[in-house]
Design a protein around this motif. Structure first.
Motif, PDB file in Angstrom:
ATOM      1  N   ALA A  37       0.854  -1.170  -0.079  1.00  0.00           N
ATOM      2  CA  ALA A  37       0.035  -0.034   0.084  1.00  0.00           C
ATOM      3  C   ALA A  37       0.990   1.394   0.106  1.00  0.00           C
ATOM      4  O   ALA A  37       0.497   2.172  -0.573  1.00  0.00           O
ATOM      5  N   VAL A  38       2.059   1.231   0.824  1.00  0.00           N
ATOM      6  CA  VAL A  38       2.795   2.591   0.799  1.00  0.00           C
ATOM      7  C   VAL A  38       3.408   2.636  -0.490  1.00  0.00           C
ATOM      8  O   VAL A  38       3.550   3.604  -1.058  1.00  0.00           O
ATOM      9  N   VAL A  39       3.936   1.502  -1.101  1.00  0.00           N
ATOM     10  CA  VAL A  39       4.321   1.702  -2.496  1.00  0.00           C
ATOM     11  C   VAL A  39       3.355   2.188  -3.604  1.00  0.00           C
ATOM     12  O   VAL A  39       3.705   3.124  -4.502  1.00  0.00           O
ATOM     13  N   VAL A  40       2.038   1.708  -3.631  1.00  0.00           N
ATOM     14  CA  VAL A  40       1.075   2.425  -4.428  1.00  0.00           C
ATOM     15  C   VAL A  40       0.937   3.999  -3.962  1.00  0.00           C
ATOM     16  O   VAL A  40       0.964   4.572  -5.093  1.00  0.00           O
ATOM     17  N   GLY A  41       0.816   4.274  -2.654  1.00  0.00           N
ATOM     18  CA  GLY A  41       0.775   5.654  -2.297  1.00  0.00           C
ATOM     19  C   GLY A  41       1.775   6.423  -3.023  1.00  0.00           C
ATOM     20  O   GLY A  41       1.752   7.716  -3.333  1.00  0.00           O
ATOM     21  N   LEU A  42       3.157   5.897  -2.689  1.00  0.00           N
ATOM     22  CA  LEU A  42       4.485   6.585  -3.203  1.00  0.00           C
ATOM     23  C   LEU A  42       4.532   6.716  -4.717  1.00  0.00           C
ATOM     24  O   LEU A  42       4.788   7.689  -5.465  1.00  0.00           O
ATOM     25  N   GLY A  43       3.741   5.719  -5.405  1.00  0.00           N
ATOM     26  CA  GLY A  43       3.802   5.677  -6.907  1.00  0.00           C
ATOM     27  C   GLY A  43       2.801   6.923  -7.501  1.00  0.00           C
ATOM     28  O   GLY A  43       3.167   7.660  -8.411  1.00  0.00           O
ATOM     29  N   ILE A  44       1.688   7.027  -6.760  1.00  0.00           N
ATOM     30  CA  ILE A  44       0.838   8.065  -7.045  1.00  0.00           C
ATOM     31  C   ILE A  44       1.381   9.452  -6.917  1.00  0.00           C
ATOM     32  O   ILE A  44       1.554  10.258  -7.638  1.00  0.00           O
ATOM     33  N   ASP A  45       2.052   9.629  -5.566  1.00  0.00           N
ATOM     34  CA  ASP A  45       2.827  10.828  -5.343  1.00  0.00           C
ATOM     35  C   ASP A  45       3.877  11.066  -6.143  1.00  0.00           C
ATOM     36  O   ASP A  45       4.118  12.402  -6.493  1.00  0.00           O
ATOM     37  N   GLY A  46       4.591  10.014  -6.471  1.00  0.00           N
ATOM     38  CA  GLY A  46       5.960  10.201  -7.229  1.00  0.00           C
ATOM     39  C   GLY A  46       5.623  10.744  -8.594  1.00  0.00           C
ATOM     40  O   GLY A  46       6.334  11.493  -9.077  1.00  0.00           O
ATOM     41  N   GLY A  47       4.670  10.004  -9.145  1.00  0.00           N
ATOM     42  CA  GLY A  47       4.188  10.241 -10.538  1.00  0.00           C
ATOM     43  C   GLY A  47       3.985  11.822 -10.709  1.00  0.00           C
ATOM     44  O   GLY A  47       4.228  12.581 -11.610  1.00  0.00           O
ATOM     45  N   TRP A  48       3.002  12.206  -9.647  1.00  0.00           N
ATOM     46  CA  TRP A  48       2.625  13.635  -9.609  1.00  0.00           C
ATOM     47  C   TRP A  48       3.712  14.502  -9.426  1.00  0.00           C
ATOM     48  O   TRP A  48       4.067  15.528 -10.271  1.00  0.00           O
ATOM     49  N   LEU A  49       4.547  14.225  -8.591  1.00  0.00           N
ATOM     50  CA  LEU A  49       5.787  14.965  -8.116  1.00  0.00           C
ATOM     51  C   LEU A  49       6.599  15.158  -9.448  1.00  0.00           C
ATOM     52  O   LEU A  49       7.425  16.066  -9.803  1.00  0.00           O
ATOM     53  N   ALA A  50       6.836  13.825 -10.102  1.00  0.00           N
ATOM     54  CA  ALA A  50       7.747  13.964 -11.386  1.00  0.00           C
ATOM     55  C   ALA A  50       7.158  14.895 -12.565  1.00  0.00           C
ATOM     56  O   ALA A  50       7.929  15.419 -12.993  1.00  0.00           O
ATOM     57  N   THR A  51       6.020  14.515 -12.623  1.00  0.00           N
ATOM     58  CA  THR A  51       5.358  15.698 -13.948  1.00  0.00           C
ATOM     59  C   THR A  51       5.220  16.997 -13.622  1.00  0.00           C
ATOM     60  O   THR A  51       5.534  17.895 -14.107  1.00  0.00           O
TER      61      THR A  51
END
Length: 286
Positions: A37-51
């Protein structure tokens, strides 16, 4: 100046990312291991932060990429969707829905910050704009003052002209009234029986056998006397006129010109129109 827009956007983004990660861990932690679940949450936040970081880099270069912007809004919508789905599964759905708009709000703040940067001006440019605006305001104020002054002057002039016209009309009315009374007095005197006898007694010794009637003067337009009426009493015939013109013309040697002849003709007391005199000259000189 950028801190006015960038700090709210950064703060809203941080809160939104933390909230998204917490919701994903709490919501999906019951169905899968929490590290996942942490990986999923970080994936959403990471993609948002990268873009978001890539969009900021393009903005710093004065460029823009529509696909990157769409991807960034997609991550923001996914985060918002996760928050809304989690809120609908909770008993206190209202409290979770109240914070579900934070990802969209963060993206909107970054949009506002980008617009601020694209429209930002230097201090010199702002000073020049303020100077131009102040100059325009000064010119407008001077123009308004000039128009008000001209309007006041015109109003004063019209008032003076109106008052002068009223005074002239008043004087004319008084003069007309005085003339009317004088005329009425003259008419009364003319029509009076005693006045008539007095005038007759005065006039009769001067001109026996004449009883003149006293007529009032006539004030009005008169027709000018024509040349024919002036000559009607003693007009010269063509034969007599020719003889007079010939005598005057040959009174000197050489013969007189028409101008000299005409002057001597009238000096001698003769009367004839210019047309007849010139016609006689032509007949004699032919």
């Amino acid at each position: 100046m950028n801190a006015k827009t960038v700090l709210p956007a950064v703060g809203m983004t941080a809160v939104s990312m933390v909230l998204t990660l917490a919701v994903v861990v709490m919501w999906l932690g019951t169905a899968m291991p929490w590290p996942v679940a942490v990986v999923v949450g970080l994936g959403i936040d990471g993609g948002w932060l990268a873009t978001l970081a890539y969009e900021r880099r393009l903005a710093a270069q004065g460029d823009h990429s529509t696909p990157v912007t769409l991807v960034g809004w997609s991550f923001g919508l996914i985060a918002t969707g996760v928050l809304i789905a989690h809120a609908l599964t909770e008993e206190s759905a209202g409290a979770w829905l109240a914070v579900a708009w934070l990802p969209i709000a963060a993206k909107a703040l970054w949009l506002v910050h980008g617009l601020w940067e694209r429209t930002a001006l230097t201090g010199e440019a702002l000073d020049a704009i303020q100077g131009i605006q102040q100059e325009a305001r000064d010119e407008a104020a001077v123009a308004r003052a000039r128009l008000r002054s001209e309007a006041s002057t015109e109003e004063t002039r019209l008032t003076a002209v109106t008052q002068a016209g009223a005074r002239v009309a008043h004087v004319q009315a008084r003069t007309a009234n005085t003339l009317s009374r004088a005329w009425s007095t003259l008419e009364t005197a003319r029509e009076g029986e005693d006045t008539g006898r007095a005038l007759t007694s005065v006039t009769r010794p001067v001109t026996p056998g004449v009883a003149p009637r006293w007529e009032l003067p006539f004030w009005g337009p008169t027709d000018p006397a024509s040349a024919l009426s002036l000559e009607a009493a003693g007009a010269l015939s063509d034969q007599v006129l020719d003889v007079l013109v010939d005598q005057i013309r040959h009174s000197e040697t050489p013969a007189l010109s028409y101008r000299e002849m005409a002057a001597r003709f009238r000096t001698a007391g003769h009367s004839a129109s210019e047309v007849r005199l010139r016609a006689a000259w032509k007949r004699v000189a032919a």
